[in-house]
Design a protein around this motif. Structure first.
Motif, PDB file in Angstrom:
ATOM      1  N   ALA A 141      10.920 105.527  92.675  1.00 12.60           N
ATOM      2  CA  ALA A 141      12.186 104.528  92.366  1.00 12.60           C
ATOM      3  C   ALA A 141      13.281 105.154  92.166  1.00 12.60           C
ATOM      4  O   ALA A 141      13.674 106.077  91.517  1.00 12.60           O
ATOM      5  CB  ALA A 141      11.724 103.682  90.876  1.00 12.60           C
ATOM      6  N   ARG A 142      14.251 104.474  92.908  1.00  3.17           N
ATOM      7  CA  ARG A 142      15.574 105.224  92.956  1.00  3.17           C
ATOM      8  C   ARG A 142      16.745 104.324  91.915  1.00  3.17           C
ATOM      9  O   ARG A 142      17.819 104.589  91.746  1.00  3.17           O
ATOM     10  CB  ARG A 142      16.236 105.284  94.175  1.00  3.17           C
ATOM     11  N   ALA A 143      16.284 103.166  91.580  1.00  2.00           N
ATOM     12  CA  ALA A 143      16.987 102.180  90.810  1.00  2.00           C
ATOM     13  C   ALA A 143      15.834 101.223  90.075  1.00  2.00           C
ATOM     14  O   ALA A 143      14.905 100.993  90.556  1.00  2.00           O
ATOM     15  CB  ALA A 143      17.727 101.470  91.525  1.00  2.00           C
ATOM     16  N   LEU A 144      16.376 100.750  89.138  1.00  4.30           N
ATOM     17  CA  LEU A 144      15.466  99.863  88.053  1.00  4.30           C
ATOM     18  C   LEU A 144      16.160  98.439  87.833  1.00  4.30           C
ATOM     19  O   LEU A 144      17.254  98.629  87.464  1.00  4.30           O
ATOM     20  CB  LEU A 144      15.053 100.400  86.542  1.00  4.30           C
ATOM     21  N   VAL A 145      15.500  97.593  88.104  1.00  6.18           N
ATOM     22  CA  VAL A 145      15.925  96.120  87.914  1.00  6.18           C
ATOM     23  C   VAL A 145      14.935  95.538  86.872  1.00  6.18           C
ATOM     24  O   VAL A 145      13.721  95.270  87.206  1.00  6.18           O
ATOM     25  CB  VAL A 145      16.190  95.243  89.265  1.00  6.18           C
ATOM     26  N   ALA A 146      15.580  95.315  85.685  1.00  6.37           N
ATOM     27  CA  ALA A 146      14.784  94.743  84.866  1.00  6.37           C
ATOM     28  C   ALA A 146      15.182  93.137  84.632  1.00  6.37           C
ATOM     29  O   ALA A 146      16.257  92.854  84.417  1.00  6.37           O
ATOM     30  CB  ALA A 146      14.973  95.240  83.373  1.00  6.37           C
ATOM     31  N   VAL A 147      14.034  92.233  84.446  1.00 10.86           N
ATOM     32  CA  VAL A 147      14.297  90.775  84.492  1.00 10.86           C
ATOM     33  C   VAL A 147      13.418  90.306  83.352  1.00 10.86           C
ATOM     34  O   VAL A 147      12.701  90.778  82.662  1.00 10.86           O
ATOM     35  CB  VAL A 147      13.962  90.119  85.782  1.00 10.86           C
ATOM     36  N   ALA A 148      13.700  89.089  83.546  1.00  7.06           N
ATOM     37  CA  ALA A 148      13.094  88.049  81.967  1.00  7.06           C
ATOM     38  C   ALA A 148      13.736  88.271  80.585  1.00  7.06           C
ATOM     39  O   ALA A 148      14.412  89.214  80.419  1.00  7.06           O
ATOM     40  CB  ALA A 148      11.760  88.326  82.241  1.00  7.06           C
ATOM     41  N   GLY A 149      13.188  87.547  79.796  1.00  2.00           N
ATOM     42  CA  GLY A 149      13.786  87.590  78.319  1.00  2.00           C
ATOM     43  C   GLY A 149      13.890  88.685  77.690  1.00  2.00           C
ATOM     44  O   GLY A 149      14.903  88.909  76.872  1.00  2.00           O
ATOM     45  N   THR A 150      12.855  89.699  77.767  1.00  2.00           N
ATOM     46  CA  THR A 150      13.076  90.908  76.933  1.00  2.00           C
ATOM     47  C   THR A 150      14.054  91.659  77.632  1.00  2.00           C
ATOM     48  O   THR A 150      15.003  92.091  76.870  1.00  2.00           O
ATOM     49  CB  THR A 150      11.728  91.653  77.175  1.00  2.00           C
ATOM     50  N   ALA A 151      14.284  91.812  78.702  1.00  2.00           N
ATOM     51  CA  ALA A 151      15.374  92.691  79.245  1.00  2.00           C
ATOM     52  C   ALA A 151      16.891  92.101  79.103  1.00  2.00           C
ATOM     53  O   ALA A 151      17.714  92.930  78.498  1.00  2.00           O
ATOM     54  CB  ALA A 151      15.340  92.923  80.750  1.00  2.00           C
ATOM     55  N   THR A 152      17.044  90.820  79.470  1.00  2.00           N
ATOM     56  CA  THR A 152      18.207  90.051  79.092  1.00  2.00           C
ATOM     57  C   THR A 152      18.740  90.246  77.748  1.00  2.00           C
ATOM     58  O   THR A 152      19.828  90.247  77.181  1.00  2.00           O
ATOM     59  CB  THR A 152      18.313  88.845  79.767  1.00  2.00           C
ATOM     60  N   THR A 153      17.485  89.947  76.786  1.00  2.00           N
ATOM     61  CA  THR A 153      18.018  90.050  75.408  1.00  2.00           C
ATOM     62  C   THR A 153      18.314  91.375  74.843  1.00  2.00           C
ATOM     63  O   THR A 153      19.065  91.699  74.160  1.00  2.00           O
ATOM     64  CB  THR A 153      16.575  89.734  74.451  1.00  2.00           C
ATOM     65  N   VAL A 154      17.572  92.651  75.339  1.00  2.00           N
ATOM     66  CA  VAL A 154      17.731  93.821  74.993  1.00  2.00           C
ATOM     67  C   VAL A 154      19.338  94.160  75.511  1.00  2.00           C
ATOM     68  O   VAL A 154      20.198  94.934  74.863  1.00  2.00           O
ATOM     69  CB  VAL A 154      16.992  94.863  75.818  1.00  2.00           C
ATOM     70  N   ALA A 155      19.589  93.696  76.815  1.00  2.00           N
ATOM     71  CA  ALA A 155      20.999  93.878  77.275  1.00  2.00           C
ATOM     72  C   ALA A 155      22.214  93.344  76.442  1.00  2.00           C
ATOM     73  O   ALA A 155      23.273  93.996  76.109  1.00  2.00           O
ATOM     74  CB  ALA A 155      21.293  93.343  78.653  1.00  2.00           C
ATOM     75  N   ALA A 156      21.665  92.102  75.893  1.00  2.00           N
ATOM     76  CA  ALA A 156      22.869  91.238  75.149  1.00  2.00           C
ATOM     77  C   ALA A 156      22.947  92.027  73.892  1.00  2.00           C
ATOM     78  O   ALA A 156      24.287  92.248  73.380  1.00  2.00           O
ATOM     79  CB  ALA A 156      22.260  89.870  74.952  1.00  2.00           C
ATOM     80  N   VAL A 157      21.984  92.472  73.269  1.00  2.00           N
ATOM     81  CA  VAL A 157      22.155  93.434  71.838  1.00  2.00           C
ATOM     82  C   VAL A 157      22.732  94.794  72.126  1.00  2.00           C
ATOM     83  O   VAL A 157      23.736  95.039  71.518  1.00  2.00           O
ATOM     84  CB  VAL A 157      20.740  93.524  71.472  1.00  2.00           C
TER      85      VAL A 157
END
Length: 302
Positions: free
Chosen positions: A199-215
């Protein structure tokens, strides 16, 4: 142009996307999410709890009203991890169909992974191959691919609800409980057939990832626009993950960017994301609000 409705029912939430679809592109009209915790107790009992089914049916009725009012032509309802192996899934299938008029599809982990990849990577410009990680309540989908499509994909039975129910009994989570969660995550990541090192990039999706980002972004409240395509450094992720896994439930509940329905399970979800990133040759991760729901909507055009 065709107006479509996609419904994704996972272990923790049920979500709806209504969009106009033309030439392989979606124009979003309505997107909503309801925490239903369908996977309540499934890891221990192998069956849906009646109160969980009732929450799903109530949300489905609400969504059916919205779908009818929007003049939708095509509807697809998919169910993922929690619905695959339960003993009473017929009650779930018939109950949803009665209320929505569309038969739910219990999709495989491989199809879930491919739909997540398609939804997350449409119009995305990142180095390839990229890894899409969809951390759900009952499972985690890992998909490696490039602009030509999926190279490798796998669904792993680790999710925020599953691991929380299996291991967490104290508040805050004890070091021993966190160690048990970590062992489960590492054991399955050790077995993955997806070549993570490519992998050369990571795309994280769904509620766990978006919540972690918001925090991590210190948002005063959840802001979908600010979260979509936000980039976090591995340092930001580690700091946020550590806090989410060691804080009290009350401390997490006081953070307005964390949905109340995720407060008790976000620590385990963040731990999955952290342990995954620890294995990747990347220094940042991109968080996307587009995921399996968008992939399901796009599939209605074919």
């Amino acid at each position: 142009m065709v107006r479509v409705a996609a419904v994704d029912c996972g272990t923790n939430s049920i979500r709806l996307l209504i969009a106009d679809l033309a030439d392989g592109q979606l124009t979003e009209l309505d997107r909503r999410m309801t925490i239903v915790r369908l996977g309540q107790g499934v890891d221990a009992t192998g069956a849906f709890a009646q109160e969980a089914l009732e929450r799903v049916f109530a949300a489905t009725e609400d969504y059916a009203d919205v779908i009818r009012s929007r003049g939708v032509s095509r509807v697809r309802f998919v169910a993922t991890s929690a619905a695959r192996d339960v003993s009473n899934r017929d009650a779930f299938l018939s109950g949803v169909e009665e209320r929505l008029g569309a038969r739910p599809e219990i999709i495989s982990g491989d199809e879930e992974a491919e739909l997540s990849f398609r939804g997350a990577t449409t119009s995305l410009e990142l180095p390839t191959p990229y890894l899409v990680a969809d951390i759900g309540g009952g499972s985690t989908e890992l998909v490696l691919g490039d602009r030509d499509g999926v190279i490798a994909a796998q669904s792993l039975d680790i999710g925020s609800v599953r691991l929380t129910e299996r291991h967490v009994t104290t508040d805050p989570t004890s070091p021993a409980e966190l160690a048990a969660i970590t062992r489960d995550i590492d054991a399955l990541l050790d077995t993955t057939t997806v070549p993570l090192a490519e992998a050369r990039a990571l795309v994280a999706v769904a509620g766990t990832a978006t919540t972690v980002a918001a925090v991590a972004l210190n948002l005063p409240e959840y802001d979908r626009t600010a979260v979509h395509h936000a980039r976090l450094t591995t340092g930001q992720l580690r700091e946020t993950s550590t806090w989410l896994t060691t804080s009290t439930r009350a401390a997490r509940a006081a953070v307005h960017s964390i949905h109340p329905g995720r407060v008790d399970v976000i620590g385990a979800g963040a731990r999955i994301l952290q342990r995954l990133v620890d294995r990747l040759p990347v220094e940042t991760l991109t968080v996307s609000e587009h995921d399996i729901l968008d992939g399901v909507a796009l599939s209605l055009g074919s």
